[in-house]
Design a protein around this motif. Structure first.
Motif, PDB file in Angstrom:
ATOM      1  N   GLN A   6      27.389  37.244  43.557  1.00  0.00           N
ATOM      2  CA  GLN A   6      28.713  37.617  44.054  1.00  0.00           C
ATOM      3  C   GLN A   6      29.697  36.596  43.500  1.00  0.00           C
ATOM      4  N   LYS A   7      30.708  37.101  42.774  1.00  0.00           N
ATOM      5  CA  LYS A   7      31.628  36.218  42.067  1.00  0.00           C
ATOM      6  C   LYS A   7      33.028  36.193  42.664  1.00  0.00           C
ATOM      7  N   GLU A   8      33.297  37.134  43.558  1.00  0.00           N
ATOM      8  CA  GLU A   8      34.619  37.203  44.178  1.00  0.00           C
ATOM      9  C   GLU A   8      34.446  37.580  45.637  1.00  0.00           C
ATOM     10  N   VAL A   9      35.507  37.408  46.388  1.00  0.00           N
ATOM     11  CA  VAL A   9      35.460  37.768  47.800  1.00  0.00           C
ATOM     12  C   VAL A   9      36.632  38.691  48.106  1.00  0.00           C
ATOM     13  N   SER A  87      42.794  52.094  45.611  1.00  0.00           N
ATOM     14  CA  SER A  87      43.884  51.522  44.811  1.00  0.00           C
ATOM     15  C   SER A  87      43.753  50.017  44.618  1.00  0.00           C
ATOM     16  N   LEU A  88      42.852  49.391  45.353  1.00  0.00           N
ATOM     17  CA  LEU A  88      42.678  47.939  45.260  1.00  0.00           C
ATOM     18  C   LEU A  88      42.010  47.600  43.932  1.00  0.00           C
ATOM     19  N   LYS A  89      42.768  46.953  43.059  1.00  0.00           N
ATOM     20  CA  LYS A  89      42.272  46.643  41.713  1.00  0.00           C
ATOM     21  C   LYS A  89      42.369  45.141  41.449  1.00  0.00           C
ATOM     22  N   SER A  90      41.523  44.697  40.550  1.00  0.00           N
ATOM     23  CA  SER A  90      41.527  43.290  40.149  1.00  0.00           C
ATOM     24  C   SER A  90      42.601  43.067  39.086  1.00  0.00           C
ATOM     25  N   ASP A  91      42.742  41.826  38.674  1.00  0.00           N
ATOM     26  CA  ASP A  91      43.709  41.500  37.622  1.00  0.00           C
ATOM     27  C   ASP A  91      43.392  42.221  36.316  1.00  0.00           C
ATOM     28  N   ASP A  92      42.110  42.534  36.095  1.00  0.00           N
ATOM     29  CA  ASP A  92      41.725  43.228  34.863  1.00  0.00           C
ATOM     30  C   ASP A  92      41.820  44.749  34.996  1.00  0.00           C
ATOM     31  N   GLY A  93      42.363  45.230  36.140  1.00  0.00           N
ATOM     32  CA  GLY A  93      42.592  46.653  36.328  1.00  0.00           C
ATOM     33  C   GLY A  93      41.399  47.447  36.842  1.00  0.00           C
ATOM     34  N   ILE A  96      37.951  47.161  42.794  1.00  0.00           N
ATOM     35  CA  ILE A  96      37.127  46.195  43.511  1.00  0.00           C
ATOM     36  C   ILE A  96      36.071  46.938  44.324  1.00  0.00           C
ATOM     37  N   ILE A  97      36.471  48.049  44.938  1.00  0.00           N
ATOM     38  CA  ILE A  97      35.574  48.864  45.743  1.00  0.00           C
ATOM     39  C   ILE A  97      35.139  50.044  44.869  1.00  0.00           C
ATOM     40  N   THR A  98      33.855  50.077  44.516  1.00  0.00           N
ATOM     41  CA  THR A  98      33.387  51.104  43.580  1.00  0.00           C
ATOM     42  C   THR A  98      32.907  52.371  44.276  1.00  0.00           C
ATOM     43  N   GLU A  99      32.491  52.253  45.527  1.00  0.00           N
ATOM     44  CA  GLU A  99      32.036  53.419  46.280  1.00  0.00           C
ATOM     45  C   GLU A  99      32.545  53.318  47.711  1.00  0.00           C
ATOM     46  N   ILE A 100      32.940  54.455  48.266  1.00  0.00           N
ATOM     47  CA  ILE A 100      33.357  54.536  49.663  1.00  0.00           C
ATOM     48  C   ILE A 100      32.595  55.703  50.276  1.00  0.00           C
ATOM     49  N   HIS A 101      31.744  55.386  51.223  1.00  0.00           N
ATOM     50  CA  HIS A 101      30.899  56.404  51.849  1.00  0.00           C
ATOM     51  C   HIS A 101      31.443  56.768  53.225  1.00  0.00           C
ATOM     52  N   LYS A 102      31.601  58.059  53.466  1.00  0.00           N
ATOM     53  CA  LYS A 102      32.016  58.548  54.781  1.00  0.00           C
ATOM     54  C   LYS A 102      30.808  58.524  55.712  1.00  0.00           C
ATOM     55  N   LYS A 131      37.823  36.728  57.135  1.00  0.00           N
ATOM     56  CA  LYS A 131      38.857  35.698  57.243  1.00  0.00           C
ATOM     57  C   LYS A 131      40.212  36.275  56.863  1.00  0.00           C
ATOM     58  N   ASN A 132      41.245  35.722  57.446  1.00  0.00           N
ATOM     59  CA  ASN A 132      42.612  36.156  57.171  1.00  0.00           C
ATOM     60  C   ASN A 132      43.176  35.299  56.045  1.00  0.00           C
ATOM     61  N   GLU A 133      42.822  35.647  54.814  1.00  0.00           N
ATOM     62  CA  GLU A 133      43.223  34.884  53.635  1.00  0.00           C
ATOM     63  C   GLU A 133      43.980  35.798  52.674  1.00  0.00           C
ATOM     64  N   PHE A 134      44.948  35.213  51.981  1.00  0.00           N
ATOM     65  CA  PHE A 134      45.690  35.950  50.970  1.00  0.00           C
ATOM     66  C   PHE A 134      45.667  35.170  49.673  1.00  0.00           C
ATOM     67  N   PRO A 135      45.630  35.849  48.547  1.00  0.00           N
ATOM     68  CA  PRO A 135      45.572  37.291  48.381  1.00  0.00           C
ATOM     69  C   PRO A 135      44.225  37.837  48.846  1.00  0.00           C
ATOM     70  N   PRO A 136      44.148  39.137  49.106  1.00  0.00           N
ATOM     71  CA  PRO A 136      42.909  39.720  49.641  1.00  0.00           C
ATOM     72  C   PRO A 136      41.701  39.622  48.710  1.00  0.00           C
ATOM     73  N   VAL A 137      41.911  39.521  47.405  1.00  0.00           N
ATOM     74  CA  VAL A 137      40.798  39.374  46.460  1.00  0.00           C
ATOM     75  C   VAL A 137      40.934  38.023  45.778  1.00  0.00           C
ATOM     76  N   GLN A 138      39.865  37.228  45.851  1.00  0.00           N
ATOM     77  CA  GLN A 138      39.893  35.903  45.238  1.00  0.00           C
ATOM     78  C   GLN A 138      38.561  35.636  44.543  1.00  0.00           C
ATOM     79  N   LYS A 139      38.627  34.960  43.411  1.00  0.00           N
ATOM     80  CA  LYS A 139      37.422  34.501  42.723  1.00  0.00           C
ATOM     81  C   LYS A 139      36.798  33.394  43.571  1.00  0.00           C
ATOM     82  N   LEU A 140      35.485  33.386  43.645  1.00  0.00           N
ATOM     83  CA  LEU A 140      34.783  32.325  44.353  1.00  0.00           C
ATOM     84  C   LEU A 140      34.709  31.081  43.464  1.00  0.00           C
ATOM     85  N   ASP A 141      34.815  29.900  44.074  1.00  0.00           N
ATOM     86  CA  ASP A 141      34.677  28.664  43.316  1.00  0.00           C
ATOM     87  C   ASP A 141      33.259  28.520  42.767  1.00  0.00           C
TER      88      ASP A 141
END
Length: 185
Positions: A6-9, A87-93, A96-102, A131-141
């Motif tokens: 896992q490389k991002e959160v 609609s949530l996309k990374s900087d590279d377009g 982030i979410i590849t599948e959404i299951h009902k 956690k309540n962090e912004f921006p919502p998508v961040q690379k992990l250290d």
């Protein structure tokens, strides 16, 4: 199961807050320890209850006077929420979410209504954070380990060909193989 990096959160509740689905009580910005008690339930319509579920719960007002969306608006509301999540996309377009299951597509039985309304698969198969962090998508250290749906199946013993490689299998094949290995049909 498999394992991967896992490389991002994804701070999913921060994203839901940003989109207007989630609101905290005045002065309580949603720590994980008291997350549910910190929500302004009158103004929250969708939230993630636990990080390990990768699930989104929609608040539906089942009785008169309860907060949440009207049951007759559920399908339209859920479709809009899905569109926002897609609609949530990374900087590279990339999404982030590849599948959404009902819920009704992946859960069955008497307890189905206890399951999240939506279950998310992230592009790196990681877990969301509450956690309540912004921006919502961040690379992990530092890269961390997480589960992956493509696992490893290894077998040894009578009837197993040494060095044989097989095509991708389904998890249901494991039980049948195990039963066969102990002499059961």
């Amino acid at each position: 199961h498999g394992f991967t990096a896992q490389k991002e959160v994804l701070y999913i509740n921060s994203f839901l807050k940003e989109k207007g689905y989630l609101k905290y009580k005045e002065g309580e910005e949603g720590t994980v320890r008291n997350f549910l008690t910190s929500l302004d339930l009158d103004a929250t319509t969708a939230y993630c209850r636990t990080s390990s579920s990768n699930g989104i719960n929609i608040r539906v007002a089942m009785n008169e006077g309860e907060s949440g969306i009207n049951p007759s608006d559920y399908m339209d509301f859920r479709d809009k929420l899905i569109a926002d999540l897609e609609s949530l996309k990374s900087d590279d377009g990339e999404r982030i979410i590849t599948e959404i299951h009902k819920r009704e597509d992946v859960f069955a039985g008497d307890a189905m209504l206890q399951a999240p309304d939506l279950t998310l698969t992230l592009r790196d198969h990681g877990f969301v954070s509450m956690k309540n962090e912004f921006p919502p998508v961040q690379k992990l250290d530092e890269v961390i380990g997480t589960h992956h749906p493509d696992g490893v199946f290894i077998a040894h013993g009578k009837g197993i060909k040494k060095g044989e490689k097989i095509e991708m299998r389904n998890i249901e094949d494991v039980a049948a193989t195990l039963l066969y290995s102990v002499g059961l049909d």
